[in-house]
Design an enzyme around this catalytic site. Sequence first.
Site, PDB file in Angstrom:
ATOM      1  N   GLU A   1       0.844  -1.199   0.000  1.00 22.61           N
ATOM      2  CA  GLU A   1       0.000   0.000   0.000  1.00 22.61           C
ATOM      3  C   GLU A   1       0.877   1.246   0.000  1.00 22.61           C
ATOM      4  OE1 GLU A   1      -2.112  -0.885   3.585  1.00 22.61           O
ATOM      5  OE2 GLU A   1      -3.070  -2.639   2.700  1.00 22.61           O
TER       6      GLU A   1
ATOM      7  N   LEU B   1      -6.188  -1.494  -0.754  1.00 22.95           N
ATOM      8  CA  LEU B   1      -5.962  -1.560   0.691  1.00 22.95           C
ATOM      9  C   LEU B   1      -6.444  -2.915   1.221  1.00 22.95           C
ATOM     10  CD1 LEU B   1      -7.017   1.442   2.985  1.00 22.95           C
ATOM     11  CD2 LEU B   1      -6.197  -0.765   3.774  1.00 22.95           C
TER      12      LEU B   1
ATOM     13  N   GLU C   1      -4.484  -6.301   3.213  1.00 19.69           N
ATOM     14  CA  GLU C   1      -3.256  -6.981   3.633  1.00 19.69           C
ATOM     15  C   GLU C   1      -3.281  -8.459   3.286  1.00 19.69           C
ATOM     16  OE1 GLU C   1      -5.153  -4.987   5.488  1.00 19.69           O
ATOM     17  OE2 GLU C   1      -3.849  -3.214   5.459  1.00 19.69           O
TER      18      GLU C   1
ATOM     19  N   GLN D   1       2.093  -2.134   5.743  1.00 19.30           N
ATOM     20  CA  GLN D   1       2.444  -0.749   6.079  1.00 19.30           C
ATOM     21  C   GLN D   1       2.922  -0.585   7.522  1.00 19.30           C
ATOM     22  OE1 GLN D   1      -0.630   2.456   5.427  1.00 19.30           O
ATOM     23  NE2 GLN D   1       0.766   2.748   3.718  1.00 19.30           N
ATOM     24  N   PHE D   2       2.235  -1.239   8.439  1.00 13.40           N
ATOM     25  CA  PHE D   2       2.659  -1.288   9.838  1.00 13.40           C
ATOM     26  C   PHE D   2       2.386  -2.711  10.321  1.00 13.40           C
ATOM     27  CE2 PHE D   2       1.959   3.220   9.344  1.00 13.40           C
ATOM     28  CZ  PHE D   2       3.011   3.790  10.065  1.00 13.40           C
TER      29      PHE D   2
ATOM     30  N   HIS E   1       0.436   0.699  16.016  1.00 13.22           N
ATOM     31  CA  HIS E   1       1.616   0.983  15.195  1.00 13.22           C
ATOM     32  C   HIS E   1       2.919   0.699  15.947  1.00 13.22           C
ATOM     33  CE1 HIS E   1      -1.465   2.979  12.907  1.00 13.22           C
ATOM     34  NE2 HIS E   1      -0.640   3.412  11.993  1.00 13.22           N
TER      35      HIS E   1
END
Lengths: 362, 326
Positions: free
Chosen positions: B29, B58, B60, B82-83, B129
């Site tokens: 992403e 978007l 995962e 992304q995280f 995060h």
Amino acid sequence: MPQKEILQFSVSRLEILDAEGNLDADLDPRLPDEKLLALYRGMKVGRAADARMLNLQRQGRIGTFAPCTGQEAVSCAAALAMSENDWFVGAFRELGGRLMRNEPFWQYLVYHNGFEEGNAGHESGRTLPFSVIVAAQTLHAAGVAYAMKYKNEKAAVVVFFGDGATSEGDFHEALNFASVYKLPVVFVCQNNGWAISIPREKQTNSRSLAQKALAYDIPTVQIDGNDALAVYREVRRAIERGYEGQGPSFIEAETYRLLMHTTADDPRKYRTDDEVECAWKNCPLVRFKRYLEDRGIWNDEREAALDESIKQEIDEQVRIFESRRDFKNDALFDNVYSTRHAIIEEQRAMFHENLTLERHNG
Amino acid sequence: MAKLNMVQALTLAMDQEMERDPAVVLLGEDIGPDEGVFRVTAGLWQKYGDERVIDTPLAESAIVGTSIGMAFAGLRPVGEIQFSGFSMLMVAQLEAYASRTRSRTFGRWTAPIVIRMPYGGGVRAMEHHSESREATFAHFPGVKVVIPSSPRNARALLAAAIRDDDPVVFMEPKRSYRAFKEEVPDEPELIPIGRAQVVQEGADLTVISWGAMMRPTLEAVEMVQLERGASIEVIDLLTLAPLDHTTFVESVKKTGRCVVVQEAPRNLGIASEVIALLNEGAFFHLEAPIRRVTNYDVITPYFGRELMYIPSVGRIKRGIEETLDT
């Protein structure tokens, strides 16, 4: 055995109040003046609170957050259309609506200052906390709605998510679940054009996001999401459908994220200033103000008074936020389980010992 | 040689691997024009285009699931989550397919994918995060888990991960992303996966850690050495699954004392496994109980309190001192 068409689908789009403030009188939900004024105030509060947060973030007084500027009409008009009994299930870009649901702004600031206490203790029992995992909350909404139906309560669930969320599996699972069990869920897609750097047209090849609901036989509509009257009308209708046992509804509200994804994002890397400048002309507040003026219930003097009262309200909330420094260091140990356990308590003691030694040794 | 931070070193590894092997593709992403939210894919979309640097929708699970399919058909996908907090959405694909494909087909099919993700706390990030979930992935047989600690080893490990024939979860300590620079050779360099590194030799005690904890660990070690003249051996695990037990068992046989430093919660962490292996391999050489300095078994706190919970230099130092004194 011929091949023949068995199903046909279509998607309609609704606009009531356009960007210039022109009204389609036939579609006007005809809200009483006090509701119109409450809605305008709610949107203005959302805008001002967002601006204040940006300020606080730039000064290092809160952490990263996701601004909502430009999208106020969606969550605020939806909140106005909801009763206290209805459930508000948000993601993280519904500041105005949350404040209209009487969530204290100071707690919102506490959360964004990195303390879990910001999720606790407020009065509006049917507003769920932030959901950061994209689309996860759509399933929670379906579950809440199932419980409402099971308990025979007259309550609907309004769930918000973005355009990017429609790519996640959870989203499709939620739509399917809600449709199979005819649950009172109002799916409100805040299509703000961008999922961080991915533009709407690269997120999905579908010509609308509204059409995704058709696959699950959920009634669906695309609306101008900066048109608070259109949002109000469709959310209200969808809630009524839910009350009547007719199942879920889907609303694609086209809006625009005027600022960054979060304060850690730099949108100039992926979109032009021109695009953003154009989008400001569509701002939901400008057209609504013009509409109120045309109705003769608004003028510059009232606007100034409103601005002043909002400023005072926000100042007061920031003051409360900044005065709250009584957070327990070991609070995380309090809620690991519903009851206390020896091993966690041993770790709590270890934690305190470590903190004490840390202080002594500098 | 150029002095690079970890972000730049990771970019270099991907760039060189993409040049070397046209089967290498990146997907994730915001990794294209936006260059990844941490800019780890900087310049790669510009250089290799849409087909090799894929800005995904978007999703995962889709990033890992499609990576598995690409690998079945001969590509070498490098997916970015992304995280790491969002990685749980792809665990079904990792556990049910990537980890077991080699075993369930006796090697007829394999899933040589790399899943990159920034992990860990200490950067005042938002909720979800800041977790360290390496033990979760390490618990799936068949999945390799790698965590670099410096620009140079990040580059060499990522290149090795891309060339590896097994699925690799490559976790990047984002606290170390731009924390310091290091000389990184221009020529491609590889560190074998499955090998720990003795960072410095010593005689009195072994400290074992990995990832973002390496820097505070080294700082604490230096202080103890200066203050007490102790001789401390330091091991950077680098690969957390499969563990290089030989290296740390031999070390502890020599020193007789050991401290394991872990950013993740205490319960069932990598430290637990390291200590179990030391119990099996070095028990009769131990002079003191092995200590672990870890986070606590609570949810990863939001950033307001996170630094009180993540092992600090002071806590690591005390762990070392107490073990020396036992």
